[in-house]
Structures are given as structure tokens and as C-alpha cells.
Design an enzyme around this catalytic site. Structure first.
Site, PDB file in Angstrom:
ATOM      1  N   ASP A 166       0.303  -3.075   8.585  1.00  0.00           N
ATOM      2  CA  ASP A 166      -1.064  -2.887   9.031  1.00  0.00           C
ATOM      3  C   ASP A 166      -1.708  -4.254   9.270  1.00  0.00           C
ATOM      4  O   ASP A 166      -1.418  -5.203   8.544  1.00  0.00           O
ATOM      5  CB  ASP A 166      -1.863  -2.178   7.953  1.00  0.00           C
ATOM      6  CG  ASP A 166      -1.362  -0.766   7.664  1.00  0.00           C
ATOM      7  OD1 ASP A 166      -0.458  -0.278   8.327  1.00  0.00           O
ATOM      8  OD2 ASP A 166      -1.886  -0.164   6.718  1.00  0.00           O
ATOM      9  N   HIS A 203      -0.363   4.952  13.153  1.00  0.00           N
ATOM     10  CA  HIS A 203      -1.195   4.714  11.962  1.00  0.00           C
ATOM     11  C   HIS A 203      -2.635   5.164  12.192  1.00  0.00           C
ATOM     12  O   HIS A 203      -3.592   4.592  11.690  1.00  0.00           O
ATOM     13  CB  HIS A 203      -1.164   3.226  11.549  1.00  0.00           C
ATOM     14  CG  HIS A 203      -1.518   3.008  10.104  1.00  0.00           C
ATOM     15  ND1 HIS A 203      -2.806   2.740   9.684  1.00  0.00           N
ATOM     16  CD2 HIS A 203      -0.778   3.046   8.986  1.00  0.00           C
ATOM     17  CE1 HIS A 203      -2.818   2.595   8.375  1.00  0.00           C
ATOM     18  NE2 HIS A 203      -1.601   2.776   7.914  1.00  0.00           N
ATOM     19  N   HIS A 232      -4.165  -8.268   6.565  1.00  0.00           N
ATOM     20  CA  HIS A 232      -4.545  -6.985   5.961  1.00  0.00           C
ATOM     21  C   HIS A 232      -5.164  -7.247   4.587  1.00  0.00           C
ATOM     22  O   HIS A 232      -5.291  -8.401   4.171  1.00  0.00           O
ATOM     23  CB  HIS A 232      -3.308  -6.088   5.879  1.00  0.00           C
ATOM     24  CG  HIS A 232      -3.610  -4.641   5.640  1.00  0.00           C
ATOM     25  ND1 HIS A 232      -4.640  -3.978   6.276  1.00  0.00           N
ATOM     26  CD2 HIS A 232      -3.030  -3.714   4.820  1.00  0.00           C
ATOM     27  CE1 HIS A 232      -4.664  -2.721   5.859  1.00  0.00           C
ATOM     28  NE2 HIS A 232      -3.706  -2.541   4.972  1.00  0.00           N
ATOM     29  N   ASP A 253       1.052   4.150   1.324  1.00  0.00           N
ATOM     30  CA  ASP A 253       1.525   4.863   2.514  1.00  0.00           C
ATOM     31  C   ASP A 253       2.625   4.093   3.248  1.00  0.00           C
ATOM     32  O   ASP A 253       3.129   4.562   4.275  1.00  0.00           O
ATOM     33  CB  ASP A 253       0.358   5.202   3.458  1.00  0.00           C
ATOM     34  CG  ASP A 253      -0.459   3.986   3.866  1.00  0.00           C
ATOM     35  OD1 ASP A 253      -0.608   3.063   3.034  1.00  0.00           O
ATOM     36  OD2 ASP A 253      -0.967   3.952   5.001  1.00  0.00           O
ATOM     37  N   HIS A 287       0.863  -1.178   0.000  1.00  0.00           N
ATOM     38  CA  HIS A 287       0.000   0.000   0.000  1.00  0.00           C
ATOM     39  C   HIS A 287       0.906   1.237   0.000  1.00  0.00           C
ATOM     40  O   HIS A 287       1.957   1.256   0.650  1.00  0.00           O
ATOM     41  CB  HIS A 287      -0.935   0.016   1.210  1.00  0.00           C
ATOM     42  CG  HIS A 287      -2.149  -0.855   1.029  1.00  0.00           C
ATOM     43  ND1 HIS A 287      -2.916  -1.298   2.070  1.00  0.00           N
ATOM     44  CD2 HIS A 287      -2.714  -1.360  -0.109  1.00  0.00           C
ATOM     45  CE1 HIS A 287      -3.921  -2.039   1.598  1.00  0.00           C
ATOM     46  NE2 HIS A 287      -3.805  -2.102   0.286  1.00  0.00           N
TER      47      HIS A 287
END
Lengths: 313, 313
Positions: free
Chosen positions: B213, B271, B142, B66, B64
Site C-alpha cells: 500500500d 485494494h 504507508h 490484510d 498490516h
């Protein structure tokens, strides 16, 4: 009619805390364009309050990282913000492949439509046109395929000379559109009233030329002739002119020579090499050739109107 | 033996001026690692004075944006800075393809060697080992394939109990290495001196687990059991726990539950979703379950030593 250029970043590749790579936000004739998109552009847009939803067209000069590594982040953020409008991206061939691969790997397909306009021509070409603005490429001379971009307002309708018009009772409001479009008026007697008696010239259409990155290339002069505002890269001072040929960059003096010979109104220079901690020499060496020069600085707004430079932060 | 974690960025995807996406710099047992590399990481490294040349290993949790859109810019900058040392990159399959394509399109091949370690296993695996540190993956839950990373110091040699050793004239300096390694000493008489008479325990090896994440995943607890420092994402507060399943993120309380059940020494959470302008609730909801919690903040240095948190700027 107005032309406002916001510098979001104007330094060359090596990152520093307060030196963002190339990106600019252009408002011209109520159209809004993003030009280049180095890493951190979306942060700079937030900082200088450039509305994300205004951007429908992004122009990428070339695929060096300091001009496009921020693009994928911006595209992703538009997705997170639930954008629905189409986004048009203009840039060298390959820009679609790289963007699509990143979206695929992150499983982050955008719900809005991404429309790529991949550029390959080595001649200047029209790449955008609507009722207000035309945009042409400016082929540059860099280590990879690179274009600058020329943004031109379309000519406005002529302005009515009301006092003169009122001399003719039979000219009605419904005739104004034709008169503004430049047509003569034929009276019922058959007499022709010339348009230049009924109208005055509209404001001259504004134009902006963005030229980064490039070696000194005088052949762009006919393309950018008489523009109101020229951004031209100036990576080096004369002390390192020897690096220009190898790296395909320009000196401040070369940028000013282009500006002078193209008879532009105002020159903004940027893309300074990180070897220079003090930028004063750039202005000095440019001004020796062309007087109306400003140094690009993130957060500065260059307007072709009343206020030439405004600091946004 | 020391463990120092510098937070370079700790917010989730939506960019804001002072909210950088995930990246961390870890010093453990004199090894230096970069963990995740969101857009702007190289700027944050400059800001917090993380030496670019110290980084030889970069760990990317998932693809991802980010967590990895800053990687290509960092790789390019290493090239501009004339790096010669190999750079190892650990991350999900696909990370090589995307990096190589970007380097190819920008004609910016690095002169140094890029070595990719692409991860595909759904089980925890050893991915790095040298004489000082071991690193294992922590499979997370995730929306795309994601790993956390467990960094463990290797046990040090035992410390010599000099006073006791000096009781035995025949033990020479050249015997110390074996004694520090835990071996008993056999005297010339044949008598055995037990190692625990000659040595004392070395400091307990430090360990750090990075988990971002992920949805709440108790099955990671055996992997991260008893670590000194745990970073666990906490995207939501309990008010939006309903979003956790869909987005595959955790609440602060869930992060704290993992910390508590894994018996970790200290928890750092980050986060944060951009929906929360005030972060106090994260600490409050986590501390209801687990006391020793800190909120991640860019520029904070978390040390497993004398100073638990130091602000770098």
C-alpha cells in the site's frame, strides 16, 4: 430459553475451498459467544450473518492454527469497524502475547479494550458467570494444552400457577416475585401454602458442551453429564483408530460413546480428517453407539427447540 | 519468456464473503512467487489451483493484517503437507519474531527450513537473484514500513541467425554458446564476423512491479520505469482524495499518473476501499489518465503474452 448453535467451520487443519476450520457461534439464553476462530472465521460470520457487534466473548480451545489463526483478523476488523465495547478472550496462556505482538507490529492498536483470560488449570473451572449463563472449562487430552467449554443456562424462576393463586384473594401481584423464586406463602391466618401448589416447574435450563480437540477421555463425562447438546470432535473413523493415540484425536465411535455414557440429548460431530472425502461413515459409526447424531456442516443451525437443524444458506 | 500474474485477493481490510485481501501469485520466467498473504490466501490458492509446492519464496509488503494474516496458516499447512523444501520469506523486520512465536505456542515447528529475509532499508535494494530473475524492493509511503517489489527477468541469450551462420563452414555447434552470449566470431583467416550478423535480438525481458500500500509517491517512477505490468493500489476515488494523506493510500487517478509517468505497458489497480460497492469508477478515473488499465479481481490471470486477461473460474 433457547440454545442455538451455528457451525461456522468444522473441518480439521488442511484447507480446502469449502472446508473451513473450527468455529462456532452460540446463542444461549440471549447471550452470544464465539467458540474457536480458525482462519476465515470472519468471512464465515459474514456469510451466515452473525452480527460482529454481538460478540463480546471469544473462547479459544487451544493454540493450534485451525482453532485460532482467524482471531487476529477478527480483532483487527472489530477495530476497523470502530468497535468501542470491551472484548473478552478466553484461551491458553500465550494467547495474549501473540495477539499483542501482532497488533504492535502492525501498529494497529485497538481503541476498544481487549481483556484476556488466560487459562492454565488442568481441572474444570468456572470462567464466566452472569445472571443468565455460567461457563466452565472441560479439560481435554490433546497434543497441546486444550479446553472444551460447558455453557449452562442458569435456572429460571418458577412459573406461576395462576388458577391456583387466584384461589387466595390475599395474594397480590407484588408477592409474585417471591413465589416465582420458590418461596411458600403464609396466609394471614398463619396457614402455609406450599410453593408447589402456586407454581409449576420452569423449563429445564439448557446446556451445551463443546469438546474439540481431544483423544477419547471418559473422565469428562461427569462434567458434561445430561447436556442437551454435545459437540465432540470425530477426526477419524475406526479404520484409522491407530492414529488417535499419536495425534490425540477421537473416532466417531468414541465421540458417540462419550455422548451415550454422558446421557446427552443430542450429539454433533465434526473436525473430520481431510483423508475422508465422504462423511457418511462418521454418522454410521457414531449411530451404532448413539442414535441422535448429526454431522456438523458449515451453515447449519442446531437448535434445542422446535427445529433441530436448519440450513442457513 | 512469460509473465503471468494471478490475483488471489485484491480488496482492502474489511472482510466480506467474496472480497479477499491482498495476495498475488506471480509466474515469471518459470519462477513462482507469492506476493502478500492476507487471511484466506491458502483457500484462494486452492480455489485457483496454485500448486503449494511451487512456492519457495513469499514476499510480504508490510505487516498490516490484510497483507500477512494468512501467512502463518500457509506455513502451517505446508508443514501438514510434509513439505521438505526450504521456504524463503521476505518482509519487514518483526515478521520472523511473530511467525516463530506462533509456531512455538502451537508446538507446530515445521520440519522444513524457514529462512527469513527481514527488510529495513529505505532505499531500493536487490533482495533476490538467480540465473533467471532479479527482485528489488520498491520503498513505499504507508503508515508502517512498506515495500513494493520489482520482478525482472534477466536478459536471455541472443538468438542464432542460422541462415547467416551457415554461410561460414567453420562455425561449429560448439561455438553457438559464445555467439548467443554476444561474442563476435574470429575466422581462421583472422577476419572478424560481428555478432550482430550471426544473431538476432532475444525477446525483451519482462518485468512486473507490485506497489501496495502507498500514498502517491512519484519518487518510485525511476525504479519502475518501463515495466510491462504495474499493480498499483487504488483505495479511493477522487471523491475521497482527502483520506489519502491520513491513511497513506492512493486514488485511482494517482495510480494511473504513476503508470503514465513511468511509461508502463499495462496497469492493474486494486485494494479498493469497502465504501465503494461499485468499482466502475476506479477504471473510469484511471483511464482518464492512462488508457491500458484493468481492475484487479480475484481469479483473474494477467499475462504479458497473447492473452491479456483470463478468468480462472
Amino acid at each position: 430459553m433457547s440454545l442455538n448453535l451455528t457451525i461456522l467451520g468444522c473441518h480439521s487443519a488442511t484447507p480446502r475451498v469449502n472446508a473451513y476450520p473450527t468455529s462456532q457461534y452460540l446463542e444461549i439464553n440471549n447471550r452470544h459467544f464465539l467458540i474457536d476462530c480458525g482462519e476465515g472465521t470472519q468471512r464465515q460470520m459474514r456469510k451466515y450473518k452473525v452480527g460482529f457487534s454481538k460478540i463480546n466473548h471469544i473462547f479459544i480451545s487451544h493454540l493450534h492454527g485451525d482453532h485460532f489463526f482467524g482471531l487476529i483478523g477478527l480483532i483487527s476488523t472489530f477495530g476497523i469497524l470502530n468497535r468501542e465495547k470491551d472484548l473478552h478472550i478466553y484461551g491458553p496462556k500465550g494467547i495474549k502475547e501473540i495477539t499483542v505482538l501482532q497488533l504492535k507490529l502492525s501498529k494497529s492498536w485497538t481503541k476498544y479494550q481487549l481483556i484476556f483470560h488466560e487459562l492454565e488449570s488442568k481441572e474444570s473451572e468456572l470462567i464466566f458467570e452472569d445472571d443468565k449463563v455460567t461457563i466452565y472449562t472441560i479439560p481435554l487430552d490433546h497434543r497441546v494444552y486444550t479446553n472444551g467449554f460447558l455453557f449452562k443456562e442458569k435456572p429460571k424462576l418458577r412459573k406461576l400457577h395462576i388458577a391456583n393463586i387466584q384461589q387466595y384473594d390475599e395474594i397480590e401481584t407484588c408477592d409474585y416475585h417471591n413465589i416465582k423464586a420458590g418461596k411458600d406463602y403464609v396466609l394471614s391466618t398463619g396457614e402455609v401454602v406450599m410453593n408447589d401448589e402456586l407454581t409449576i416447574d420452569p423449563p429445564k435450563p439448557k446446556s451445551y458442551a463443546f469438546c474439540s480437540d481431544t483423544a477419547y477421555k471418559p473422565s469428562i463425562i461427569p462434567i458434561i453429564k445430561n447436556v442437551d447438546l454435545l459437540y465432540h470432535e470425530a477426526t477419524f473413523l475406526n479404520d484409522r483408530e491407530d492414529l488417535c493415540e499419536k495425534t490425540k484425536h477421537s473416532t466417531a465411535e468414541q465421540a458417540a460413546t462419550i455422548a451415550n455414557n454422558a446421557n446427552v440429548e443430542k450429539l454433533v460431530i465434526g473436525h473430520y480428517s481431510s483423508r475422508y472425502s465422504n462423511l457418511k461413515g462418521f454418522k454410521k459409526e457414531a449411530q451404532a453407539v448413539f442414535k441422535n447424531v448429526e454431522l456438523a456442516e458449515a451453515g447449519n443451525l442446531h437448535s434445542i427447540n422446535s427445529f433441530p437443524v436448519k440450513v442457513l444458506n
